[in-house]
Motif scaffolding. Structure first.
Motif, PDB file in Angstrom:
ATOM      1  N   GLU A  49      55.731 -16.168 -33.349  1.00 23.50           N
ATOM      2  CA  GLU A  49      56.922 -16.457 -32.562  1.00 23.50           C
ATOM      3  C   GLU A  49      57.152 -15.308 -31.582  1.00 23.50           C
ATOM      4  OE1 GLU A  49      60.329 -17.411 -34.990  1.00 23.50           O
ATOM      5  OE2 GLU A  49      59.032 -18.365 -36.480  1.00 23.50           O
ATOM      6  N   PHE A  50      57.572 -15.650 -30.367  1.00 26.06           N
ATOM      7  CA  PHE A  50      57.844 -14.621 -29.363  1.00 26.06           C
ATOM      8  C   PHE A  50      59.053 -14.998 -28.524  1.00 26.06           C
ATOM      9  CE2 PHE A  50      54.964 -17.598 -27.317  1.00 26.06           C
ATOM     10  CZ  PHE A  50      55.533 -17.776 -26.072  1.00 26.06           C
ATOM     11  N   THR A  51      59.585 -13.992 -27.826  1.00 24.27           N
ATOM     12  CA  THR A  51      60.725 -14.166 -26.927  1.00 24.27           C
ATOM     13  C   THR A  51      60.375 -13.557 -25.578  1.00 24.27           C
ATOM     14  OG1 THR A  51      62.253 -13.994 -28.799  1.00 24.27           O
ATOM     15  CG2 THR A  51      63.189 -13.645 -26.609  1.00 24.27           C
ATOM     16  N   ASN A  52      60.810 -14.206 -24.513  1.00 20.78           N
ATOM     17  CA  ASN A  52      60.686 -13.630 -23.180  1.00 20.78           C
ATOM     18  C   ASN A  52      61.934 -12.787 -22.953  1.00 20.78           C
ATOM     19  OD1 ASN A  52      60.529 -12.967 -20.489  1.00 20.78           O
ATOM     20  ND2 ASN A  52      60.498 -15.069 -19.739  1.00 20.78           N
ATOM     21  N   THR A  70      38.648 -19.235 -35.509  1.00 17.97           N
ATOM     22  CA  THR A  70      40.084 -19.142 -35.264  1.00 17.97           C
ATOM     23  C   THR A  70      40.394 -19.871 -33.963  1.00 17.97           C
ATOM     24  OG1 THR A  70      40.044 -16.963 -36.293  1.00 17.97           O
ATOM     25  CG2 THR A  70      42.007 -17.525 -35.037  1.00 17.97           C
ATOM     26  N   ILE A  71      41.265 -20.875 -34.045  1.00 19.49           N
ATOM     27  CA  ILE A  71      41.602 -21.669 -32.860  1.00 19.49           C
ATOM     28  C   ILE A  71      43.072 -21.440 -32.508  1.00 19.49           C
ATOM     29  CG2 ILE A  71      41.733 -23.989 -31.888  1.00 19.49           C
ATOM     30  CD1 ILE A  71      39.552 -24.753 -33.998  1.00 19.49           C
ATOM     31  N   PRO A  72      43.333 -20.735 -31.403  1.00 17.92           N
ATOM     32  CA  PRO A  72      44.719 -20.531 -30.972  1.00 17.92           C
ATOM     33  C   PRO A  72      45.177 -21.628 -30.023  1.00 17.92           C
ATOM     34  CG  PRO A  72      43.268 -19.108 -29.714  1.00 17.92           C
ATOM     35  CD  PRO A  72      42.396 -19.917 -30.645  1.00 17.92           C
ATOM     36  N   LYS A  73      46.480 -21.862 -29.994  1.00 22.39           N
ATOM     37  CA  LYS A  73      47.062 -22.879 -29.115  1.00 22.39           C
ATOM     38  C   LYS A  73      48.293 -22.275 -28.446  1.00 22.39           C
ATOM     39  CE  LYS A  73      48.928 -27.566 -29.270  1.00 22.39           C
ATOM     40  NZ  LYS A  73      49.338 -28.643 -30.160  1.00 22.39           N
ATOM     41  N   LYS A  74      48.319 -22.315 -27.118  1.00 14.49           N
ATOM     42  CA  LYS A  74      49.402 -21.700 -26.351  1.00 14.49           C
ATOM     43  C   LYS A  74      50.442 -22.734 -25.927  1.00 14.49           C
ATOM     44  CE  LYS A  74      47.412 -22.120 -21.732  1.00 14.49           C
ATOM     45  NZ  LYS A  74      48.503 -22.818 -21.099  1.00 14.49           N
ATOM     46  N   GLY A  85      59.128 -18.983 -27.766  1.00 13.86           N
ATOM     47  CA  GLY A  85      57.961 -19.840 -27.825  1.00 13.86           C
ATOM     48  C   GLY A  85      57.111 -19.506 -29.035  1.00 13.86           C
ATOM     49  N   VAL A  86      56.032 -20.270 -29.194  1.00 13.84           N
ATOM     50  CA  VAL A  86      55.153 -20.112 -30.354  1.00 13.84           C
ATOM     51  C   VAL A  86      53.698 -20.191 -29.903  1.00 13.84           C
ATOM     52  CG1 VAL A  86      54.388 -21.247 -32.490  1.00 13.84           C
ATOM     53  CG2 VAL A  86      56.816 -21.074 -31.997  1.00 13.84           C
ATOM     54  N   ILE A  87      52.886 -19.310 -30.457  1.00  9.07           N
ATOM     55  CA  ILE A  87      51.440 -19.428 -30.328  1.00  9.07           C
ATOM     56  C   ILE A  87      50.940 -19.787 -31.718  1.00  9.07           C
ATOM     57  CG2 ILE A  87      49.276 -18.199 -29.928  1.00  9.07           C
ATOM     58  CD1 ILE A  87      50.774 -16.589 -27.795  1.00  9.07           C
TER      59      ILE A  87
END
Length: 132
Positions: A49-52, A70-74, A85-87
């Motif tokens: 989890e992140f914040t701008n 490892t498969i990341p999704k933006k 937002g979430v990665i």
């Protein structure tokens, strides 16, 4: 006339300095996710989890993993100032052994490349049951 020119110059410099401060800034709740000890074949999906915290929209252009396991999704859309937002990261838990992977996040933020990490150990179910 000189006073008017001086005021205009100061105003222009002030506007230029303020324009440079309008950048997005990405701050993760945690930059490392520890899976701990998990069973082979268990759910390998985790979320960063992140914040701008900046004052311009944050655009994540790419997320890249150091391994095909490892498969990341933006997020597809820009994150507004103050927005979150979430990665999502999915690790292939069919591989027994230690997890030490890095995901690189590329964006238009002040810090354009950010490294986030996952760690832990995937154990065979029988080994994990013996430990518990």
């Amino acid at each position: 006339m000189r006073k008017v020119m001086l005021i205009l110059c100061i105003g222009f410099l002030s506007a230029t300095i303020n324009a440079q401060d309008t950048k997005p800034k990405i701050e993760f709740k945690s930059e490392v996710i520890d899976y701990g000890e998990i069973a082979k074949g268990s759910d390998g999906v985790r979320q960063f989890e992140f914040t701008n915290t900046g004052n311009a929209p944050l655009v994540i252009s790419r997320v890249y993993s150091s391994c095909g396991c490892t498969i990341p999704k933006k997020p597809e859309n820009p994150i507004a100032p103050g927005g979150t937002g979430v990665i999502e990261v999915k690790y292939d838990t069919k591989r027994v052994g230690p997890i030490r992977k890095t995901i690189s996040v590329y964006s238009n933020a002040e810090e354009p490349t950010k490294a986030i990490k996952i760690k832990g150990t995937v154990l065979d179910k029988s080994v994990l049951e013996k430990k518990n």
